[in-house]
Design an enzyme around this catalytic site. Structure first.
Site, PDB file in Angstrom:
ATOM      1  N   LYS A  13     118.277  10.017  29.880  1.00 54.08           N
ATOM      2  CA  LYS A  13     118.572   9.512  28.858  1.00 54.08           C
ATOM      3  C   LYS A  13     119.203   8.629  28.092  1.00 54.08           C
ATOM      4  CE  LYS A  13     117.980  12.529  25.555  1.00 54.08           C
ATOM      5  NZ  LYS A  13     118.332  13.718  26.265  1.00 54.08           N
ATOM      6  N   ARG A  88     115.359  15.418  17.361  1.00 54.59           N
ATOM      7  CA  ARG A  88     115.178  16.388  18.030  1.00 54.59           C
ATOM      8  C   ARG A  88     114.927  17.748  17.696  1.00 54.59           C
ATOM      9  NH1 ARG A  88     121.123  14.937  21.577  1.00 54.59           N
ATOM     10  NH2 ARG A  88     120.820  16.137  23.225  1.00 54.59           N
ATOM     11  N   ARG A 127     128.675  16.992  36.090  1.00 54.06           N
ATOM     12  CA  ARG A 127     129.165  15.659  34.922  1.00 54.06           C
ATOM     13  C   ARG A 127     130.185  15.550  34.483  1.00 54.06           C
ATOM     14  NH1 ARG A 127     124.958  14.380  30.240  1.00 54.06           N
ATOM     15  NH2 ARG A 127     125.799  16.075  29.542  1.00 54.06           N
ATOM     16  N   ARG A 160     132.588  17.476  29.640  1.00 47.36           N
ATOM     17  CA  ARG A 160     132.404  17.506  28.308  1.00 47.36           C
ATOM     18  C   ARG A 160     132.588  18.424  27.698  1.00 47.36           C
ATOM     19  NH1 ARG A 160     126.931  13.740  26.764  1.00 47.36           N
ATOM     20  NH2 ARG A 160     126.099  15.895  25.870  1.00 47.36           N
ATOM     21  N   ARG A 171     122.158  24.809  25.504  1.00 49.81           N
ATOM     22  CA  ARG A 171     121.200  23.531  25.204  1.00 49.81           C
ATOM     23  C   ARG A 171     119.808  23.672  26.235  1.00 49.81           C
ATOM     24  NH1 ARG A 171     125.251  19.683  27.676  1.00 49.81           N
ATOM     25  NH2 ARG A 171     124.577  18.283  26.975  1.00 49.81           N
TER      26      ARG A 171
HETATM   27  P1  AMP Z   1     123.962  14.925  23.954  1.00 53.10           P
HETATM   28  O1  AMP Z   1     124.982  14.027  23.965  1.00 53.10           O
HETATM   29  O2  AMP Z   1     122.591  13.895  23.379  1.00 53.10           O
HETATM   30  O3  AMP Z   1     124.114  15.538  24.507  1.00 53.10           O
HETATM   31  O4  AMP Z   1     124.477  15.639  22.160  1.00 53.10           O
HETATM   32  C1  AMP Z   1     125.881  16.617  22.385  1.00 53.10           C
HETATM   33  C2  AMP Z   1     125.312  17.317  21.241  1.00 53.10           C
HETATM   34  O5  AMP Z   1     125.584  16.496  19.865  1.00 53.10           O
HETATM   35  C3  AMP Z   1     123.802  17.737  21.125  1.00 53.10           C
HETATM   36  O6  AMP Z   1     124.555  19.306  22.168  1.00 53.10           O
HETATM   37  C4  AMP Z   1     123.952  18.374  19.781  1.00 53.10           C
HETATM   38  O7  AMP Z   1     124.980  19.050  19.624  1.00 53.10           O
HETATM   39  C5  AMP Z   1     125.360  16.995  18.804  1.00 53.10           C
HETATM   40  N1  AMP Z   1     123.524  16.299  19.154  1.00 53.10           N
HETATM   41  C6  AMP Z   1     123.158  15.027  19.099  1.00 53.10           C
HETATM   42  N2  AMP Z   1     122.121  14.416  18.855  1.00 53.10           N
HETATM   43  C7  AMP Z   1     121.217  15.358  18.164  1.00 53.10           C
HETATM   44  C8  AMP Z   1     120.636  15.335  16.791  1.00 53.10           C
HETATM   45  N3  AMP Z   1     119.741  14.354  16.844  1.00 53.10           N
HETATM   46  N4  AMP Z   1     120.416  16.593  16.154  1.00 53.10           N
HETATM   47  C9  AMP Z   1     120.857  17.312  16.070  1.00 53.10           C
HETATM   48  N5  AMP Z   1     122.364  17.874  16.581  1.00 53.10           N
HETATM   49  C10 AMP Z   1     122.796  16.362  18.305  1.00 53.10           C
END
Ligand code: AMP
Length: 215
Positions: A13, A88, A127, A160, A171
């Site tokens: 994404k 999400r 990653r 990360r 996740r």
């Molecule tokens: P990402 O970088 O999009 O994979 O997001 C990393 C982490 O941020 C996720 O595993 C969640 O803990 C939090 N996060 C990001 N976007 C959301 C969302 N829309 N709702 C809830 N938690 C989020």
């Protein structure tokens, strides 16, 4: 143009959102990036979010909904935006719909990147990101020239915290349980476009652009 990028963690994404933002000159809005910045800067938001992020769990809906409500009203969103990692959950999607209705706006398309779970595991565990400039690498598919060092700026590459194996598993489970139902949610509204998310990044990008431009 207002786009949502749906799809699992590690589905590409962020990569595709960056390319789309450049091509269509609209901002990429990544809740993950916003939350990571808040954690890095140890703000109140960051302190609240960290305990969930470190465990691979979702940050509570009201927190992320508040972030997006404010963000999509900023002037740079005048021509549209790309939501990367939001919504999400169904609750987040419903809140977004309600806000857009109030603003007399709508989402044009929801792009769902399809990647199988074995591939996601490989992508997430390999990653690495430059701690300085944010450039992304993968230990197998796009390693840096010198181990642990960014090719572009010489910064140190970091993994990360939530890309470690136990958290990856969580996740992916959280995605299946909370985010997959959004496929049905947007399909019903007739705006879901599913795209193969495996293969060459540029080819995937071209497929996405064709889908958008054919709307
Ligand atoms: P990402 O970088 O999009 O994979 O997001 C990393 C982490 O941020 C996720 O595993 C969640 O803990 C939090 N996060 C990001 N976007 C959301 C969302 N829309 N709702 C809830 N938690 C989020």
């Amino acid at each position: 143009m207002r786009l949502i990028l749906l799809g699992p963690p590690g589905g590409g994404k962020g990569t595709q959102a960056r390319l789309l933002a450049e091509r269509y000159n609209i901002p990429q809005i990544s809740t993950g990036d916003i939350l990571r910045d808040a954690v890095k800067n140890a703000t109140e938001l960051g302190k609240k979010a960290r305990e969930f992020m470190d465990k691979g769990m979702l940050v509570p809906d009201d927190v992320v909904i508040g972030i997006i409500e404010d963000r999509i009203q900023l002037p740079d969103c005048g021509n549209g935006f790309i939501l990367d990692g939001f919504p999400r959950t169904v609750k987040q999607a419903e809140s977004l719909d309600a806000e857009l209705r109030d603003l007399s706006l709508k989402i044009d398309v929801v792009l769902d990147l399809l990647v199988d779970f074995d591939e996601l595991n490989k992508r997430l565990s390999g990653r690495r990101t430059c701690g300085n400039c944010g450039k992304g690498y993968h230990l197998e598919t796009s390693p840096p020239r010198n181990e642990g060092i960014c090719d572009s700026c010489g910064g140190n590459l970091i993994q990360r915290d939530d890309d470690k194996s136990e958290t990856i598993k969580k996740r992916l489970e959280v995605f299946q349980e909370n985010t997959e139902p959004l496929r049905g949610y947007y399909k019903k509204r007739g705006i879901l476009r599913q795209q193969k998310g495996q293969g060459d990044i540029q080819n995937i990008f071209q497929d996405i652009c064709r889908a958008i431009e054919g709307l």
